[in-house]
Design an enzyme around this catalytic site. Structure first.
Site, PDB file in Angstrom:
ATOM      1  NE  ARG A  36     -13.055   0.196   5.076  1.00 54.12           N
ATOM      2  CZ  ARG A  36     -13.892  -0.258   4.188  1.00 54.12           C
ATOM      3  NH1 ARG A  36     -14.190  -1.515   4.164  1.00 54.12           N
ATOM      4  NH2 ARG A  36     -14.439   0.547   3.298  1.00 54.12           N
ATOM      5  CB  CYS A  37      -8.380   1.778  11.778  1.00 54.53           C
ATOM      6  SG  CYS A  37      -7.546   2.211  13.256  1.00 54.53           S
TER       7      CYS A  37
ATOM      8  CD  GLU B  15      -9.629   5.490   9.002  1.00 53.94           C
ATOM      9  OE1 GLU B  15      -8.773   5.044   8.228  1.00 53.94           O
ATOM     10  OE2 GLU B  15      -9.380   6.109  10.025  1.00 53.94           O
TER      11      GLU B  15
ATOM     12  CD  GLN C 120      -2.650  -1.180   2.609  1.00 55.84           C
ATOM     13  OE1 GLN C 120      -2.735  -2.231   3.213  1.00 55.84           O
ATOM     14  NE2 GLN C 120      -3.222  -0.077   3.079  1.00 55.84           N
TER      15      GLN C 120
END
Ligand code: CDP
Length: 796
Positions: free
Chosen positions: A370-371, A741, A223
């Site tokens: 996701r945070c 998120e 990523q």
């Protein structure tokens, strides 16, 4: 009369443009790392430790070397001769690449085999004989700090215990004083369990070192390609300009693909040694056992309350289980990520947060699933504490939140733990949610149902969260400042190529980034190609995680467009034979203010940049922008869930779920809805079914999809989404806030609060996630809290 283009028709801001990347994805034409096949490519497999904590007495790889088709066996000892047995982590710790002295978690990398195909490599791994001397495993932070606990990181000089850090923020004395004034003190103890991002595509890399050019090309599932390039340059001591990281299509990231994994390092070294491409593709069990986990934090929380419902102070202690290596990818200043963003939407005079991080015998955790670096835990703790506090005061859940919200006219607002929130309409979002769910009606139905022995419950979760790290003053990873970039080339026919330092993993960047260009320049979105993920072509960026792409890279795109527009204005003045001051802009066109019919389109300006520029002007129409955000963006969300719990079995069903998200200006409303639905699905999964834990021996329980359940459309409830409230971000060039998120962050507490509300009469304050039927049933029948913390080994 205005000849401005219709923004929606050209796919600008607010257009629910279909995702362009789906053209290849739904045809099976995506190009993932495992699709890459290079001539002469070899395959690598990893031998992993079966034990959580053990001394390595010997490794005998002779049988593996003898297997035909095996080219190389790597062990820690061999890595050590090249100073590569250990590598630095993104949190200033060290991590074993291949174990030399001890194994410190089940699934740790012990050796690698490189062979003609993956099956030979796997067989050869099985032929490696490792003799272990088992040591007592540590599976939770309480055990890690207990007297006499074995020291996990005995490789580190000066590490006399299992503590990584003690960190605090806020005003301890002021908080104590406020607690002394409280009418009621509400307390809660709970555990946010370990959870795993579990992307469909596992991690992997193909390293290709070319001796004749000295160039190393690595295709990988990362990523953050530029961070990996820097890490490879520093760890392997290769020149950065001779390293090319290509991150092809990514089959889900969710934070799992930010860290640097040993498999990457081993495949690179193997390619350098063998001078052939080496592919490593992790299998599912390997991914579930050994790659970055998320959460695993314990809370002791207290709220000082006045009897009229006002929160006077908040006190929180958290214990974070980081596993065997402190490898969190997070801003270096904040040891427990952005945990201190907790309670940002509430107007609380004073607060104090302490955090302790510990080593345990588990795979490294701390992945921001996701945070934004622990924001999920922060908001879960907040909303569970708020729920308990409202109950302790005997107040209505919605009313208690409303009393304590930061008011619309109170921005910018300094939170007691140091953040500056800048915008929002919290009360309005709550009202929309309550109206949509039929709050008053449901409370009545709930009472009626109770009379018939049925258990209905309603759970609310409201939160604002910080998305979009930097600014660069406060946010860095390993000293590299957090900003982002965009580069735009407008070709002579008015078509364009946009590159950014972000790297999407399914969020639709190729679609939405083009929409920002359409909005800023009037070039139709379909005329803009978006590229990300290749360090040889993309400008430097910190990558995509923590929903930072729209707040940072998205802003950089708007800024580079504005530079292009400024040059186009000069070209327009030249073409129209007027001075720059005499022309105005409308979407897609410059025109003479005094004669609006006389104008030139952005495409005509582009042609002029290559064929008819004024004397002295540099030809071409391209530029770049590096954007350092002045603040984080602060979206707000209100999630409300209604459930029915079966008292006989503990099974609970969602009756309704309403989501009100205010993420400022929505670039693409359809993609935003997709992001929210995906996040709510993950929130539901965390609350309801995703069970991954450790037994007393440190065995990872739930490292397969029979135990660690991913919800399909069959299990996932329906969600009702609302977009009525929109508060633009005051500092973002197009007013957008992050969204990716929010639902995964704020959602879990809504589900848990709903179940806790349904069983409120039992007096139970907490059941740890996942709220499996047996846990709920135990709470109902035994009338006690149910912990999900991993059990500690005892002799009996
Ligand atoms: O960093 P990441 O892409 O994961 O998260 P994000 O910046 O919140 O964006 C997720 C997706 O939603 C991207 O395609 C964004 O362009 C889109 N989005 C949007 O259309 N409008 C917003 N206000 C925020 C995000």
């Amino acid at each position: 009369m205005s000849q401005a283009l219709d923004e929606i028709k050209i796919g600008g801001l607010g257009a629910s443009r279909r995702r362009v990347e789906d053209n290849r994805f739904i045809r099976g034409k995506g190009n993932y790392t495992d699709d890459v096949v290079l001539p002469g490519m070899l395959h690598m497999e990893i031998l992993r430790s079966p034990l959580a904590h053990a001394r390595i007495k010997s490794i005998d790889a002779s049988k593996a070397w003898d297997i035909p088709g095996v080219h190389l066996v790597l062990t820690g000892e061999m890595m050590a001769t090249r100073n590569l047995a250990w590598m630095p982590t993104l949190s200033y710790d060290t991590q074993a690449v291949l174990a030399t002295d001890k194994v410190r978690f089940q699934g740790q990398e012990v050796a690698c085999v490189i062979a003609d195909d993956p099956y030979i490599a796997k067989d050869a791994c099985d032929a490696i004989d490792v003799e272990y001397e088992p040591l007592p495993p540590i599976v939770n932070p309480m055990q890690a700090v207990a007297e006499g606990a074995p020291i996990i990181r005995d490789d580190k000089e000066n590490q006399a215990d299992n503590i990584i850090y003690n960190w605090e923020v806020g005003d301890a004395e002021g908080t104590d004083r406020a607690f002394a004034q409280a009418d009621v003190i509400s307390k809660l103890h709970l555990h946010y369990p370990r959870s795993h991002p579990s992307p469909i595509e596992c991690c992997g890399s193909i390293a290709d070192f070319n001796r004749s050019t000295s160039k190393l090309t690595v295709y990988m599932t990362t990523q953050a390609p530029h961070i990996i390039r820097a890490a490879v340059a520093l760890v392997a001591e290769l020149p950065e300009h001779m390293i090319r990281i290509i991150s092809p299509d990514i089959g889900g990231g969710f934070g799992n693909k930010v860290p640097v994994y040993p498999g990457y390092v081993c495949s690179i070294l193997a390619s350098i040694l063998l001078e052939r491409p080496v592919k490593w593709i992790e299998d599912k069990s390997g991914n579930l056992i050994s790659t970055g986990f998320a959460r695993d934090v314990y809370l002791d929380g207290e709220l000082a309350l006045r009897s009229d419902g006002k929160i006077l102070a908040m006190r929180m202690h958290t214990e974070a289980d980081h596993g065997a290596f402190f490898a969190d990818a997070q801003p270096s200043k904040f040891k427990i990520g952005l945990m201190h963003s907790t309670f940002a939407c509430y107007d609380i005079p004073v607060a104090h947060l302490t955090a302790r991080g510990t080593y345990t015998n588990k795979a490294p955790g701390g992945v921001a699933y996701r945070c934004s670096f622990r924001v999920t835990e922060a908001m879960f703790f907040q909303e569970r504490m708020v729920h308990a506090a409202a109950n302790d005061l005997g107040m209505d859940q919605a009313e208690f939140r409303r009393i304590n919200f930061v008011r619309d006219d109170d921005f910018p607002h300094r939170t007691p733990l140091g953040f500056l929130t800048d915008s929002g309409q919290y009360g309005e979002c709550l009202d929309v949610g309550l109206q949509a769910v039929g709050y008053e009606d449901f409370l009545r139905q709930k009472e009626e149902a109770k009379a018939n022995g049925r258990l209905l419950g309603i759970g609310i979760s409201t939160m604002t969260e910080p998305l979009g790290a930097g600014n660069s003053r406060e946010y860095d990873i390993l000293g590299i400042k957090m900003f982002d970039s965009a580069e735009l080339r407008v070709h002579m026919t008015g078509k364009a190529l946009l590159r950014t330092g972000a790297r999407g993993q399914g969020q639709g960047h190729e679609t939405t980034w083009a929409q920002i260009v359409a909005h800023e320049l009037g070039i139709p979105a379909e005329d803009v190609t978006v590229e990300e993920g290749d360090t040889d072509t993309a400008p430097f960026g910190m990558g995509t995680y923590a929903s930072r792409s729209t707040p940072v890279a998205g802003a950089a795109i708007a800024m580079v467009c504005r530079k292009i527009r400024a040059k186009s204005r000069k070209l327009a003045a030249h073409l129209l034979e007027v001075s720059e001051e005499d022309i105005d802009w409308e979407l897609g066109r410059f025109y003479v203010r005094s004669a609006p019919d006389r104008g030139v389109t952005i495409q005509e300006c582009a042609m002029a940049a290559y064929s008819n520029m004024p004397d002295g002007m540099e030809p071409g129409l391209e530029n770049n922008a590096y954007y350092d955000p002045p603040n984080l963006t602060w979206p707000f969300a209100c999630y409300i869930v209604t459930v029915e719990v079966d008292p006989q079995t503990g099974v609970w069903d969602v009756l309704n779920m309403v989501a009100v998200d205010d993420c400022g200006v929505r670039i693409n409303p359809m993609i935003v809805e997709g992001q929210i639905m995906g996040g709510l699905t993950e929130a539901y999964a965390m609350a309801n079914m995703q069970f991954i834990t450790f037994d007393a021996e440190g065995n990872c329980v739930g490292s397969n999809y029979m135990d660690y359940l991913l919800p399909t459309s069959w299990e996932t409830p329906g969600f009702e989404l609302h977009a009525e409230v929109m508060t633009p971000c005051p500092h973002h060039p197009i007013g957008a806030k992050g969204i990716g998120e929010c639902a995964a962050v704020g959602g879990p507490a809504a589900f848990v609060n709903a179940v806790m509300d349904a069983i409120k009469d039992t007096g139970v304050r907490n059941i740890d996630m996942p709220l499996l039927p047996d846990r709920v049933w135990e709470a109902i029948t035994q009338r006690h809290d149910v912990s999900g913390a991993p059990p500690v080994h005892t002799d009996d």
